[in-house]
Write a protein that holds these residues in place. Structure first.
Motif, PDB file in Angstrom:
ATOM      1  N   LEU A 288      53.433  91.455  30.411  1.00 32.26           N
ATOM      2  CA  LEU A 288      53.331  90.016  30.623  1.00 32.26           C
ATOM      3  C   LEU A 288      54.703  89.361  30.687  1.00 32.26           C
ATOM      4  CD1 LEU A 288      50.426  89.144  28.144  1.00 32.26           C
ATOM      5  CD2 LEU A 288      50.275  89.763  30.561  1.00 32.26           C
ATOM      6  N   THR A 289      54.825  88.386  31.571  1.00 30.90           N
ATOM      7  CA  THR A 289      56.037  87.575  31.591  1.00 30.90           C
ATOM      8  C   THR A 289      56.028  86.600  30.425  1.00 30.90           C
ATOM      9  OG1 THR A 289      55.036  85.898  33.039  1.00 30.90           O
ATOM     10  CG2 THR A 289      56.158  87.743  34.109  1.00 30.90           C
ATOM     11  N   CYS A 290      54.847  86.164  30.033  1.00 29.12           N
ATOM     12  CA  CYS A 290      54.666  85.330  28.838  1.00 29.12           C
ATOM     13  C   CYS A 290      53.197  85.333  28.474  1.00 29.12           C
ATOM     14  CB  CYS A 290      55.176  83.898  29.063  1.00 29.12           C
ATOM     15  SG  CYS A 290      54.099  82.872  30.094  1.00 29.12           S
ATOM     16  N   GLY A 304      47.980  84.851  30.260  1.00 28.75           N
ATOM     17  CA  GLY A 304      49.253  85.557  30.421  1.00 28.75           C
ATOM     18  C   GLY A 304      49.702  85.642  31.854  1.00 28.75           C
ATOM     19  N   GLY A 305      51.022  85.629  32.030  1.00 29.78           N
ATOM     20  CA  GLY A 305      51.601  85.850  33.343  1.00 29.78           C
ATOM     21  C   GLY A 305      51.769  87.343  33.578  1.00 29.78           C
ATOM     22  N   ILE A 306      51.183  87.864  34.634  1.00 29.04           N
ATOM     23  CA  ILE A 306      51.220  89.297  34.938  1.00 29.04           C
ATOM     24  C   ILE A 306      52.471  89.595  35.756  1.00 29.04           C
ATOM     25  CG2 ILE A 306      49.996  91.213  36.029  1.00 29.04           C
ATOM     26  CD1 ILE A 306      47.409  89.616  35.639  1.00 29.04           C
ATOM     27  N   GLY A 307      53.318  90.481  35.220  1.00 26.74           N
ATOM     28  CA  GLY A 307      54.563  90.825  35.895  1.00 26.74           C
ATOM     29  C   GLY A 307      54.367  91.873  36.979  1.00 26.74           C
ATOM     30  N   LYS A 308      55.305  91.899  37.918  1.00 26.81           N
ATOM     31  CA  LYS A 308      55.275  92.912  38.965  1.00 26.81           C
ATOM     32  C   LYS A 308      55.520  94.294  38.353  1.00 26.81           C
ATOM     33  CE  LYS A 308      56.697  89.987  42.832  1.00 26.81           C
ATOM     34  NZ  LYS A 308      57.658  89.795  43.947  1.00 26.81           N
ATOM     35  N   GLN A 309      55.044  95.334  39.041  1.00 21.13           N
ATOM     36  CA  GLN A 309      55.085  96.673  38.475  1.00 21.13           C
ATOM     37  C   GLN A 309      56.509  97.143  38.207  1.00 21.13           C
ATOM     38  OE1 GLN A 309      52.914  99.538  40.751  1.00 21.13           O
ATOM     39  NE2 GLN A 309      53.205 101.190  39.289  1.00 21.13           N
ATOM     40  N   GLY A 317      50.965  86.881  39.109  1.00 18.13           N
ATOM     41  CA  GLY A 317      49.636  86.307  38.943  1.00 18.13           C
ATOM     42  C   GLY A 317      49.398  85.915  37.498  1.00 18.13           C
ATOM     43  N   ILE A 318      48.242  85.328  37.234  1.00 14.40           N
ATOM     44  CA  ILE A 318      47.888  84.873  35.889  1.00 14.40           C
ATOM     45  C   ILE A 318      46.484  85.369  35.546  1.00 14.40           C
ATOM     46  CG2 ILE A 318      47.356  82.842  34.478  1.00 14.40           C
ATOM     47  CD1 ILE A 318      49.565  81.368  35.861  1.00 14.40           C
ATOM     48  N   GLY A 319      46.350  85.918  34.343  1.00 16.61           N
ATOM     49  CA  GLY A 319      45.054  86.394  33.887  1.00 16.61           C
ATOM     50  C   GLY A 319      44.634  85.735  32.586  1.00 16.61           C
ATOM     51  N   ILE A 320      43.344  85.811  32.297  1.00 14.29           N
ATOM     52  CA  ILE A 320      42.777  85.263  31.066  1.00 14.29           C
ATOM     53  C   ILE A 320      41.989  86.369  30.373  1.00 14.29           C
ATOM     54  CG2 ILE A 320      41.224  83.537  30.065  1.00 14.29           C
ATOM     55  CD1 ILE A 320      41.754  81.779  32.486  1.00 14.29           C
ATOM     56  N   TRP A 321      42.279  86.579  29.074  1.00 12.55           N
ATOM     57  CA  TRP A 321      41.614  87.619  28.298  1.00 12.55           C
ATOM     58  C   TRP A 321      41.072  87.038  26.996  1.00 12.55           C
ATOM     59  CZ3 TRP A 321      46.329  88.051  30.636  1.00 12.55           C
ATOM     60  CH2 TRP A 321      46.467  89.022  31.646  1.00 12.55           C
ATOM     61  N   ILE A 322      40.015  87.658  26.490  1.00 13.86           N
ATOM     62  CA  ILE A 322      39.471  87.304  25.183  1.00 13.86           C
ATOM     63  C   ILE A 322      39.497  88.553  24.308  1.00 13.86           C
ATOM     64  CG2 ILE A 322      37.072  87.766  25.862  1.00 13.86           C
ATOM     65  CD1 ILE A 322      36.259  85.384  24.075  1.00 13.86           C
ATOM     66  N   LEU A 323      39.843  88.396  23.028  1.00 14.36           N
ATOM     67  CA  LEU A 323      39.957  89.537  22.120  1.00 14.36           C
ATOM     68  C   LEU A 323      38.606  89.825  21.483  1.00 14.36           C
ATOM     69  CD1 LEU A 323      41.998  91.565  20.885  1.00 14.36           C
ATOM     70  CD2 LEU A 323      42.251  89.959  18.968  1.00 14.36           C
ATOM     71  N   ASP A 324      38.139  91.057  21.650  1.00  8.30           N
ATOM     72  CA  ASP A 324      36.886  91.515  21.059  1.00  8.30           C
ATOM     73  C   ASP A 324      37.220  92.668  20.119  1.00  8.30           C
ATOM     74  OD1 ASP A 324      34.338  92.184  20.379  1.00  8.30           O
ATOM     75  OD2 ASP A 324      33.754  92.954  22.349  1.00  8.30           O
ATOM     76  N   GLY A 325      37.286  92.380  18.811  1.00 10.21           N
ATOM     77  CA  GLY A 325      37.754  93.385  17.867  1.00 10.21           C
ATOM     78  C   GLY A 325      39.243  93.587  18.067  1.00 10.21           C
TER      79      GLY A 325
END
Length: 408
Positions: A288-290, A304-309, A317-325
């Motif tokens: 992540l960039t941040c 989070g900001g998704i960094g280039k490989q 790009g930007i993604g959204i995640w939820i923590l499960d456990g």
């Protein structure tokens, strides 16, 4: 969005005997006033039923109702009205966007009415302060010595200054979080501090301090020295657990720049060492960039900001995640068209959320994108009444739930 905009002033005073007078709200709307049919609801509905109906109105509409007549003004200023209002389901969070880096002024966006309100925040001096919110209360901390802390209700302007938190002064990194009990209105504030050990970039002094509104006192709940990791400026409290991001300084998880620590504030044992032994590091998806942490209905969500490989510091790009456990579940990816709609997107950005809404804002633009967790839908906010005046002008903001009945 380009039609002529009109200003309407709304004011309500004396919400309760202990409440101070509200500052005037300025509403910015691009819709022409519609003709309304005069109906005397006082002759149709009993007072208790009318009061319950008014309590279900959006905040801005309650301000208008208080301007209709003296009876309605007294009604929405009464303690019984606040009691009814407190039992209404949570209001959709507003987003406050700073329009000046030197003053605490800006516009608050109402996603229900899709309008912006011009308000001035109490206590805070500049937009660079640390800001966090929970159930109608917003906590501010200065960005210089990290010694000034305030908790306020931005709607009623009621504010309380907290004592300076313990621990070392002027830390290299600090993370601020607040959690409000929706029933008792008691709240806890946490400050995570991190400071480099002199001459050793791999080792960082680390501490966690919490403030309890019932005891009005700070407690240092943990001190440690982290090796290979340091804390940053992102933290949030979800269901009694303090989550904060840590950043690799070398020697951490191979190939990982970020990690997440979950520290249970309710079952803490002592202020001893070995944080990384007691709390395993939760891997962060992608490089992540941040990362921006937020509490959505007591669930930890990260934007989070998704960094280039091959260039992890360049955002793609930007993604959204939820923590499960201890596992992250991806909820959504920002469509490419919307990502490009911001213009030039920096590797770091502003994002915060509450209830089921997430706000995302690029530092270089007043454009605001809203994501609904329930509907899994992206939508641009109504255009903010701010224009970029010079190339290096920065925009930032935070979200909060507008409430009338809660005070720090």
């Amino acid at each position: 969005m380009d039609e002529e905009m009109s200003w309407v002033s709304h004011c309500i005073s004396d919400i309760t005997r202990d409440f101070r007078r509200f500052n005037t709200f300025l509403e910015l709307s691009d819709e022409a006033d519609q003709g309304v049919m005069e109906v005397s609801l006082d002759l149709i509905l009993p007072d208790d039923l009318l009061e319950r109906i008014l309590a279900h109105l959006p905040i801005a509409s309650i301000f208008r109702a208080g301007c209709v007549c003296k009876k309605w003004h007294d009604m929405v200023s009464s303690r019984s009205f606040l009691w009814n209002f407190s039992r209404v389901s949570p209001h959709k969070p507003w987003y406050f966007m700073f329009t000046c880096s030197d003053e605490p002024i800006g516009y608050a966006y109402d996603p229900i009415l899709r309008k912006w309100y011009n308000i001035k925040l109490p206590c805070i001096e500049t937009s660079s302060w640390f800001i966090t919110s929970s159930f109608g209360l917003v906590c501010f901390m200065d960005n210089d010595r990290r010694s000034e802390l305030y908790v306020c209700n931005p709607i009623t302007k009621r504010c309380r200054k907290l004592e300076e938190p313990p621990g070392f002064r002027s830390p290299d990194y600090s993370a601020l979080a607040v959690s409000v009990n929706r029933t008792s209105h008691d709240y806890n504030v946490s400050v995570v501090k991190s400071k480099q050990v002199p001459g050793d970039f791999f080792r960082w002094d680390f501490s966690i301090h919490t403030y309890n509104s019932k005891t009005t006192a700070w407690t240092t709940i943990l001190t440690d020295v982290l090796t290979g990791w340091r804390s940053g400026d992102e933290s949030v409290i979800c269901d009694g657990v303090l989550h904060f991001l840590i950043y690799s300084t070398g020697g951490g998880i191979r190939g990982s720049r970020h990690g997440l620590i979950a520290y249970n504030l309710l079952s803490r044992s002592s202020s001893s060492h070995d944080l990384l032994t007691k709390c395993s590091i939760i891997r962060v998806p992608f490089s992540l960039t941040c990362g921006r942490l937020m509490n959505l209905k007591e669930k930890l969500v990260m934007v989070g900001g998704i960094g280039k490989q091959n260039r992890h510091d360049i955002i793609k790009g930007i993604g959204i995640w939820i923590l499960d456990g201890k596992e992250w579940q991806e909820i959504a990816r920002m469509p490419r068209k919307l990502f490009l709609g911001f213009g030039e997107f920096d590797d770091v950005f502003a994002s915060s959320g509450s209830d089921d809404l997430i706000y995302i804002q690029c530092y270089g633009s007043p454009a605001l994108l809203v994501f609904s967790m329930n509907q899994k839908q992206w939508k641009w906010s109504h255009k903010c009444p701010v224009t970029k005046r010079f190339p290096l002008q920065l925009f930032t903001g935070f979200c909060f739930e507008p409430r009338l009945e809660i005070a720090p």
